[in-house]
Design an enzyme around this catalytic site. Structure first.
Site, short mmCIF file in Angstrom:
data_model
loop_
_atom_site.label_atom_id
_atom_site.label_comp_id
_atom_site.label_asym_id
_atom_site.label_seq_id
_atom_site.Cartn_x
_atom_site.Cartn_y
_atom_site.Cartn_z
CG ASN A 216 -0.12 0.00 2.52
OD1 ASN A 216 0.54 0.98 2.83
ND2 ASN A 216 -0.12 -1.11 3.26
CG ASP A 285 -5.87 -5.89 7.34
OD1 ASP A 285 -5.17 -5.75 8.36
OD2 ASP A 285 -6.67 -5.03 6.94
CG ASP A 314 -4.62 -6.92 14.33
OD1 ASP A 314 -3.82 -6.21 14.99
OD2 ASP A 314 -5.62 -6.45 13.75
CB ILE A 315 1.31 -6.41 14.88
CG1 ILE A 315 1.78 -7.09 13.59
CG2 ILE A 315 2.47 -6.19 15.84
CD1 ILE A 315 2.67 -6.22 12.71
CE LYS A 346 -10.39 -0.95 11.79
NZ LYS A 346 -9.75 -0.39 10.63
O1 C5P Z 1 -5.83 -2.35 9.45
P1 C5P Z 1 -6.57 -1.84 10.65
O2 C5P Z 1 -7.42 -0.66 10.36
O3 C5P Z 1 -7.24 -2.90 11.43
O4 C5P Z 1 -5.39 -1.24 11.58
C1 C5P Z 1 -5.67 -0.65 12.82
C2 C5P Z 1 -4.46 -0.68 13.70
O5 C5P Z 1 -3.99 -2.02 13.84
C3 C5P Z 1 -3.26 0.12 13.23
O6 C5P Z 1 -2.68 0.73 14.37
C4 C5P Z 1 -2.34 -0.92 12.62
O7 C5P Z 1 -0.97 -0.55 12.74
C5 C5P Z 1 -2.64 -2.13 13.46
N1 C5P Z 1 -2.51 -3.41 12.73
C6 C5P Z 1 -1.57 -4.32 13.13
N2 C5P Z 1 -1.46 -5.53 12.48
C7 C5P Z 1 -2.27 -5.82 11.45
C8 C5P Z 1 -3.24 -4.89 11.02
C9 C5P Z 1 -3.32 -3.69 11.68
O8 C5P Z 1 -0.81 -4.04 14.08
N3 C5P Z 1 -2.14 -6.98 10.84
#
Ligand code: C5P
Length: 405
Positions: A216, A285, A314-315, A346
């Protein structure tokens, strides 16, 4: 890095810039310009030797006010030129600092105006030396540096390289961003001193064959602003940087990663030792299930290409589930619609303390631009809509908020 300085936090602060006799004296003009750009008011003092290399008029024409050059003038005006910076400025930076000026400062001499101003200055003193490598490594200079360091003087150490006279070695003026960053740090509160921060930033690259990626347009700019602001406030930053993330303060521990899985593994290793997590990365994702290590070849009869995507960990959500009550988490949400509801959802579902959400499909917000327009909400039910502002100013305000959680 300089573009990530928090302008609002620095605006109208006053720094006094001392310039010594050195070929590098011309660089002091650029240092002044960078500091002014960040919002600082600057006064300048040139030693007599400095005026042989660069004109006081250059500094005054570019907005330095006042510009001092001598202790006494013929008509007896301004008898207190040696005391004024001590009364008005919040930090004194001498760049370039010569061996003579280091010696004067180490031994408390006040026989030229700059040394007298330094002696009458109680605030933070920063020295960015520049000189011939033999002069820098001479035992007399080493001893003076030791005395000054012991007294709490902040050094922006010279670099190694080829100096003006052609000699090689340590003695080149440090890089200008490093000097400017050190000066900004000396002017800002150290309210994050001792805090260890895990920061994820930038995009991730997910390979789908030997040469192609799924990613992205995240530039890492919001994350770099967070890294700079946290460093300026005294935090120790551990930055997990996706591909293409720009320079970060060299004091930050930077770990370059490519895929979401690599970022997850590095974050999981670090998290138990951290106090705070700033999850700014635009993590993919999903990852394409790879076709293999070589380049995927199109077949002349292909009418479509089907790629299978599998979810990435999801970290943020995973680490939040394994966090201690004292660990604070700031997360981001980049949305295209329904900003506030998505942000609130979220905040809860991922278990973060603070959430900053922005739209991607509007001007002054989102990927790769200088500004951001944030909706911010926290786990205590507080919510604010911020106007468009520099990402660095937004980063500063988010850290302010985080400190109140
Ligand atoms: O992609 P999303 O909108 O769910 O991301 C929200 C938060 O989650 C952001 O702070 C992003 O850095 C974190 N995130 C993550 N690992 C992922 C997807 C998102 O840490 N695989």
């Amino acid at each position: 890095m300089i573009r990530h300085l928090p302008h609002n936090a620095l605006a109208r602060k006053r720094l006094h810039l001392g310039v010594c006799g050195s070929v590098a004296a011309y660089k002091a003009v650029e240092i002044m310009r960078l500091l002014q750009k960040a919002g600082l008011d600057i006064s300048v003092c040139l030693t007599q030797a400095a005026t042989r290399f660069i004109s006081p008029l250059t500094f005054s024409s570019l907005g330095a006010n006042p510009v001092y050059t001598r202790m006494f003038n013929d008509n007896g005006e301004n008898t207190f030129a040696h005391l004024e910076p001590g009364r008005q400025a919040e930090a004194l930076l001498i760049a370039p600092a010569s061996a003579t000026t280091l010696a004067r400062l180490a031994h408390g001499l006040a026989d030229d105006l700059l040394a007298a101003q330094a002696l009458a200055f109680n605030g933070p003193l920063l020295l960015a030396p520049a000189m011939n490598p033999n002069m820098w490594s001479h035992p007399a200079t080493r001893h003076n540096v030791k005395i000054l360091r012991k007294r709490g003087v902040i050094f922006v150490a010279p670099e190694s390289g080829r100096v003006a006279c052609g000699d090689e070695g340590e003695g080149k003026l440090a890089s200008l961003p490093e000097i400017v960053l050190a000066a900004a740090k000396a002017l800002l509160p150290q309210d994050m001193a001792g805090i260890k921060i895990l920061l994820t930033l930038g995009p991730t690259w997910e390979r789908w064959d030997g040469v192609r990626i799924w990613t992205n347009p995240s530039s890492g700019r919001m994350g770099a602003a967070l890294a700079v602001c946290a460093h300026l406030r005294g935090a120790e930053v551990f930055a997990l940087a996706g591909p293409g993330v720009p320079d970060l303060p060299h004091q930050a521990h930077r770990i370059d990663v490519a895929s979401a899985r690599q970022m997850f593994d590095a974050a999981s290793d670090l998290w138990p030792q951290m106090d705070t997590g700033l999850f700014c990365a635009a993590v993919a994702d999903f990852s394409p299930s790879p076709f293999g290590p070589t380049k995927y070849k199109k077949n002349g009869n292909d009418t479509e290409l089907n790629i299978r995507f599998l979810p990435n960990p999801d970290i943020l959500a995973t680490l939040a589930r394994h966090s201690r009550p004292d660990q604070k988490i700031l997360g981001f949400a980049a949305e295209t619609d329904n900003l506030e509801n998505n942000a609130r959802a979220k905040l809860k579902s991922k278990g973060m303390g603070l959430m900053a959400a922005n739209l991607l499909n509007v001007t002054d917000s989102g990927f790769a631009c200088a500004n951001n327009t944030l909706f911010v909400c926290d786990c205590r039910g507080r919510e604010e809509k911020w106007p468009p502002m520099l990402k660095s100013d937004a980063a500063w305000r988010l850290l302010d908020w985080l400190l109140t959680l």
